[in-house]
Write a protein that holds these residues in place. Structure first.
Motif, PDB file in Angstrom:
ATOM      1  N   LYS A  38      10.401 -10.409  -7.346  1.00  0.00           N
ATOM      2  CA  LYS A  38      10.842 -11.551  -6.525  1.00  0.00           C
ATOM      3  C   LYS A  38      12.238 -11.914  -6.981  1.00  0.00           C
ATOM      4  CE  LYS A  38       9.683 -15.822  -7.229  1.00  0.00           C
ATOM      5  NZ  LYS A  38       8.981 -17.107  -7.360  1.00  0.00           N
ATOM      6  N   GLY A  39      13.205 -11.538  -6.176  1.00  0.00           N
ATOM      7  CA  GLY A  39      14.588 -11.668  -6.635  1.00  0.00           C
ATOM      8  C   GLY A  39      14.807 -10.740  -7.808  1.00  0.00           C
ATOM      9  N   ASP A  40      15.222 -11.296  -8.943  1.00  0.00           N
ATOM     10  CA  ASP A  40      15.432 -10.505 -10.161  1.00  0.00           C
ATOM     11  C   ASP A  40      14.264 -10.609 -11.135  1.00  0.00           C
ATOM     12  OD1 ASP A  40      17.940  -9.786  -9.219  1.00  0.00           O
ATOM     13  OD2 ASP A  40      18.916 -11.521 -10.144  1.00  0.00           O
ATOM     14  N   LYS A  41      13.199 -11.265 -10.723  1.00  0.00           N
ATOM     15  CA  LYS A  41      12.077 -11.502 -11.621  1.00  0.00           C
ATOM     16  C   LYS A  41      10.898 -10.616 -11.230  1.00  0.00           C
ATOM     17  CE  LYS A  41       9.029 -15.205 -13.287  1.00  0.00           C
ATOM     18  NZ  LYS A  41       8.680 -16.649 -13.145  1.00  0.00           N
ATOM     19  N   GLU A  42      10.316  -9.944 -12.238  1.00  0.00           N
ATOM     20  CA  GLU A  42       9.146  -9.100 -11.977  1.00  0.00           C
ATOM     21  C   GLU A  42       7.877  -9.947 -12.016  1.00  0.00           C
ATOM     22  OE1 GLU A  42       6.948  -5.031 -13.703  1.00  0.00           O
ATOM     23  OE2 GLU A  42       8.917  -5.678 -14.454  1.00  0.00           O
ATOM     24  N   LEU A  43       7.002  -9.718 -11.038  1.00  0.00           N
ATOM     25  CA  LEU A  43       5.741 -10.438 -10.950  1.00  0.00           C
ATOM     26  C   LEU A  43       4.579  -9.460 -11.132  1.00  0.00           C
ATOM     27  CD1 LEU A  43       6.430 -12.787  -7.891  1.00  0.00           C
ATOM     28  CD2 LEU A  43       6.743 -13.271 -10.314  1.00  0.00           C
ATOM     29  N   PRO A  44       3.508  -9.891 -11.784  1.00  0.00           N
ATOM     30  CA  PRO A  44       2.374  -8.991 -11.996  1.00  0.00           C
ATOM     31  C   PRO A  44       1.479  -8.900 -10.760  1.00  0.00           C
ATOM     32  CG  PRO A  44       1.956 -11.114 -13.032  1.00  0.00           C
ATOM     33  CD  PRO A  44       3.339 -11.193 -12.468  1.00  0.00           C
ATOM     34  N   GLY A  45       1.119  -7.681 -10.385  1.00  0.00           N
ATOM     35  CA  GLY A  45       0.189  -7.443  -9.285  1.00  0.00           C
ATOM     36  C   GLY A  45      -1.124  -6.874  -9.795  1.00  0.00           C
ATOM     37  N   LYS A  46      -2.114  -6.815  -8.914  1.00  0.00           N
ATOM     38  CA  LYS A  46      -3.426  -6.259  -9.265  1.00  0.00           C
ATOM     39  C   LYS A  46      -3.635  -4.972  -8.461  1.00  0.00           C
ATOM     40  CE  LYS A  46      -5.471 -10.752 -10.355  1.00  0.00           C
ATOM     41  NZ  LYS A  46      -6.565 -11.714 -10.039  1.00  0.00           N
ATOM     42  N   PRO A  47      -3.491  -3.793  -9.110  1.00  0.00           N
ATOM     43  CA  PRO A  47      -3.591  -2.530  -8.367  1.00  0.00           C
ATOM     44  C   PRO A  47      -5.042  -2.087  -8.180  1.00  0.00           C
ATOM     45  CG  PRO A  47      -2.994  -2.093 -10.639  1.00  0.00           C
ATOM     46  CD  PRO A  47      -3.076  -3.583 -10.512  1.00  0.00           C
ATOM     47  N   LYS A  48      -5.233  -1.297  -7.130  1.00  0.00           N
ATOM     48  CA  LYS A  48      -6.522  -0.677  -6.845  1.00  0.00           C
ATOM     49  C   LYS A  48      -6.249   0.741  -6.357  1.00  0.00           C
ATOM     50  CE  LYS A  48     -10.640  -1.092  -3.907  1.00  0.00           C
ATOM     51  NZ  LYS A  48     -11.290  -1.865  -2.817  1.00  0.00           N
ATOM     52  N   LYS A  80      -8.476  14.780  -1.724  1.00  0.00           N
ATOM     53  CA  LYS A  80      -7.978  14.721  -3.095  1.00  0.00           C
ATOM     54  C   LYS A  80      -6.603  14.067  -3.195  1.00  0.00           C
ATOM     55  CE  LYS A  80     -10.596  18.782  -4.608  1.00  0.00           C
ATOM     56  NZ  LYS A  80     -10.549  20.099  -5.284  1.00  0.00           N
ATOM     57  N   MET A  81      -6.356  13.154  -2.277  1.00  0.00           N
ATOM     58  CA  MET A  81      -5.144  12.337  -2.322  1.00  0.00           C
ATOM     59  C   MET A  81      -5.502  10.943  -2.848  1.00  0.00           C
ATOM     60  SD  MET A  81      -2.669  14.220  -1.289  1.00  0.00           S
ATOM     61  CE  MET A  81      -2.334  15.671  -0.296  1.00  0.00           C
ATOM     62  N   TYR A  82      -4.458  10.222  -3.250  1.00  0.00           N
ATOM     63  CA  TYR A  82      -4.677   8.899  -3.818  1.00  0.00           C
ATOM     64  C   TYR A  82      -3.979   7.846  -2.948  1.00  0.00           C
ATOM     65  CZ  TYR A  82      -6.245  11.338  -8.005  1.00  0.00           C
ATOM     66  OH  TYR A  82      -6.917  12.151  -8.886  1.00  0.00           O
ATOM     67  N   THR A  83      -4.686   6.754  -2.726  1.00  0.00           N
ATOM     68  CA  THR A  83      -4.125   5.587  -2.039  1.00  0.00           C
ATOM     69  C   THR A  83      -4.186   4.415  -2.999  1.00  0.00           C
ATOM     70  OG1 THR A  83      -4.751   6.356   0.169  1.00  0.00           O
ATOM     71  CG2 THR A  83      -4.360   3.992  -0.111  1.00  0.00           C
ATOM     72  N   VAL A  84      -3.027   3.786  -3.217  1.00  0.00           N
ATOM     73  CA  VAL A  84      -2.916   2.682  -4.171  1.00  0.00           C
ATOM     74  C   VAL A  84      -2.559   1.417  -3.401  1.00  0.00           C
ATOM     75  CG1 VAL A  84      -1.762   1.815  -6.237  1.00  0.00           C
ATOM     76  CG2 VAL A  84      -2.166   4.274  -5.969  1.00  0.00           C
ATOM     77  N   THR A  85      -3.298   0.337  -3.671  1.00  0.00           N
ATOM     78  CA  THR A  85      -3.029  -0.973  -3.068  1.00  0.00           C
ATOM     79  C   THR A  85      -2.847  -1.992  -4.184  1.00  0.00           C
ATOM     80  OG1 THR A  85      -4.355  -0.430  -1.123  1.00  0.00           O
ATOM     81  CG2 THR A  85      -3.862  -2.755  -1.500  1.00  0.00           C
ATOM     82  N   SER A  86      -1.747  -2.721  -4.127  1.00  0.00           N
ATOM     83  CA  SER A  86      -1.472  -3.759  -5.126  1.00  0.00           C
ATOM     84  C   SER A  86      -1.457  -5.117  -4.436  1.00  0.00           C
ATOM     85  CB  SER A  86      -0.133  -3.510  -5.822  1.00  0.00           C
ATOM     86  OG  SER A  86       0.128  -4.507  -6.780  1.00  0.00           O
ATOM     87  N   ARG A  87      -2.115  -6.096  -5.056  1.00  0.00           N
ATOM     88  CA  ARG A  87      -2.215  -7.438  -4.494  1.00  0.00           C
ATOM     89  C   ARG A  87      -1.455  -8.421  -5.380  1.00  0.00           C
ATOM     90  NH1 ARG A  87      -5.698  -8.740  -0.714  1.00  0.00           N
ATOM     91  NH2 ARG A  87      -6.878  -6.839  -1.206  1.00  0.00           N
ATOM     92  N   THR A 123       0.837  -1.195   0.000  1.00  0.00           N
ATOM     93  CA  THR A 123       0.000   0.000   0.000  1.00  0.00           C
ATOM     94  C   THR A 123       0.872   1.245   0.000  1.00  0.00           C
ATOM     95  OG1 THR A 123      -1.701  -1.187   1.249  1.00  0.00           O
ATOM     96  CG2 THR A 123      -1.856   1.214   1.195  1.00  0.00           C
ATOM     97  N   ALA A 124       0.557   2.170  -0.923  1.00  0.00           N
ATOM     98  CA  ALA A 124       1.195   3.489  -0.965  1.00  0.00           C
ATOM     99  C   ALA A 124       0.090   4.518  -0.736  1.00  0.00           C
ATOM    100  CB  ALA A 124       1.883   3.714  -2.306  1.00  0.00           C
ATOM    101  N   MET A 125       0.167   5.224   0.392  1.00  0.00           N
ATOM    102  CA  MET A 125      -0.937   6.085   0.819  1.00  0.00           C
ATOM    103  C   MET A 125      -0.640   7.562   0.583  1.00  0.00           C
ATOM    104  SD  MET A 125      -1.818   4.169   4.436  1.00  0.00           S
ATOM    105  CE  MET A 125      -3.244   5.237   4.704  1.00  0.00           C
TER     106      MET A 125
END
Length: 442
Positions: free
Chosen positions: A170-180, A187-194, A156-158
């Motif tokens: 994960k290590g040197d490999k990028e994994l896909p997340g699901k952002p919200k 008027k601020m944004y909070t982003v959560t990635s699963r 979470t980035a608030m």
């Protein structure tokens, strides 16, 4: 000087200068067109913004800067607005440059650069205030994982502006997340990635990082280290012998087992049979003395922990012991016959094809072929040749020593003699007329 509701002197002065500027603009040469330009500004909250109003081919027309509420910040080099955060950086006929320190979200908007010509010119500078997110927060559903299981993490980035983007590694490999993305009341944004993924034993100790990308910050991340438990990895090592296992030799096997948690003990068993009674098992080692073919079979090392159980197999096949049979050689000599008897050793079983299963180790030397012992064959041939040479020498010496001369007396009329002695005595001429003959006998 502040512009108040009553106006009075300041208002009169402003109108006078405005009219003067219009008159100058009307008298401007059409070939000397004035171009008013400015730039948009992005600034991180709390930092300084620079607004620049620039004029090309200015003939002395007045430049002023207005805030988003159309209030005059600077008129030429004068600041009517009571806000000390605005400071004059540069003033000339071609530029009005103003700084705004300690920028806040309320300062965001469209600022106006105005040039008093006929008609008046305007250029717009949009100030965008960037608000970095707070420290990213990473959470894992499971603290300890087992290999093959699926796990889930959130990052979470608030309270950022604009909305941040989140990347998983994960290590040197990028994994896909699901952002919200959520817009808050201020008027601020909070982003959560699963993030959801399946772990393996190779993931143990590997870091999983949540990386936040935002115009206001760089290298902003949080990470967590995976703890993955896995069943043992088992491997049997042959300590002795290094080659084929033969009768009469000793066998020593070591079982190597590694897992998480570490297996506390390992067990040795013989598949479909019992381990020989005199076999010695010490911890992870199996020792069997004086091998024979009754010990043939599959020996298994089994290790287990709280995650599961694993094993490794070693197939034992005991070969015949290497043999060296003496070569008997007999030479029999009689007066009439020479008899020579040469006995060849039985062929070693290692040199003949076999239908029995080949010994193999599940890790090295599996399916080792049975090879012909060429040294034994060469030795047998050499002994046979040597025996033949010796026999020839003995025969040669024998013939040389038993060569002789003797006489036979065949007298005339000997047929009438009663016996051989009488025939010899009565023979005519005695030995004088006898035929000399040479004969050899064995």
């Amino acid at each position: 000087m502040a512009i108040t509701g009553s106006g009075s002197l300041a208002t009169i002065l402003f109108l006078f200068m405005f009219q003067a500027a219009l008159l100058k603009g009307a008298a401007q040469d059409p070939d000397g067109f004035q171009n008013l330009v400015t730039d948009n500004v992005s600034v991180v909250e709390g930092e300084m913004a620079i607004i620049s109003c620039r004029v090309k081919n200015n003939d002395g027309s007045v430049i002023q800067l207005l805030n988003p509420n159309r209030q005059t910040i600077y008129f030429s080099n004068m600041r009517p607005l009571k806000d000390a955060r605005f400071q004059l950086v540069n003033f000339s006929d071609n530029e009005l440059r103003v700084s705004l320190s300690n920028v806040s979200l309320s300062d965001e908007g469209r600022y106006v650069c105005q040039l008093y010509t006929d008609p008046p010119q305007e250029a717009y500078a949009d100030i965008t205030v960037l608000i970095p997110p707070g420290n990213p927060i990473i959470e894992a559903r499971d603290e300890v994982l087992s290999e093959g299981n699926e796990t889930e993490m959130t990052c979470t980035a608030m309270s950022s502006k604009p909305a941040a983007t989140i990347k998983w590694m994960k290590g040197d490999k990028e994994l896909p997340g699901k952002p919200k993305v959520e817009l808050t009341y201020d008027k601020m944004y909070t982003v959560t990635s699963r993030l959801t993924f399946t772990v393996s034993k190779e993931d143990d100790g590997v870091p999983v990082a949540c990386i936040v990308d935002h115009p206001a910050v760089k290298d902003f991340q949080a990470q967590i280290y995976l703890e993955v438990q896995y069943k043992p990895e088992v491997k049997i090592m042959v300590e002795f012998p290094q080659g084929l296992t033969r009768e009469g030799e000793n066998l020593e096997l070591t079982c190597q087992a590694k897992g998480k948690p570490q297996p506390q003990r390992v067990n040795w068993v013989k598949v479909d049979d019992d381990v020989p009674s005199h076999a010695v098992i010490t911890g992870a080692d199996l020792y069997i003395e004086n091998l024979n073919k009754s010990y043939n079979g599959t020996y298994r090392c089994v290790a287990s922990n709280t995650v599961g159980e694993s094993f490794d197999d070693y197939i034992l096949y005991v070969y015949d012991a290497p043999t060296t049979t003496p070569i008997p050689t007999t030479a029999t000599t009689t007066s009439t016959t020479i008899t020579t008897t040469i006995s060849f050793p039985e062929a070693n079983q290692d040199t003949a094809p076999s239908t029995e299963p080949a010994a193999h180790d599940s890790r090295a030397g599996e399916g080792a072929p049975r090879t012909v012992d060429h040294a034994v064959i060469g030795g047998v041939v050499a002994v046979v040749v040597f025996a033949m040479l010796c026999l020839l020498i003995v025969l040669g010496r024998y013939f040389a020593r038993h060569k002789g001369t003797y006489f036979t007396h065949e007298a005339k009329g000997a047929d009438d003699a009663a016996d051989a002695d009488t025939a010899i005595i009565n023979a005519e001429g005695g030995h004088t007329n006898s035929d000399e003959k040479k004969e050899y006998y064995i």
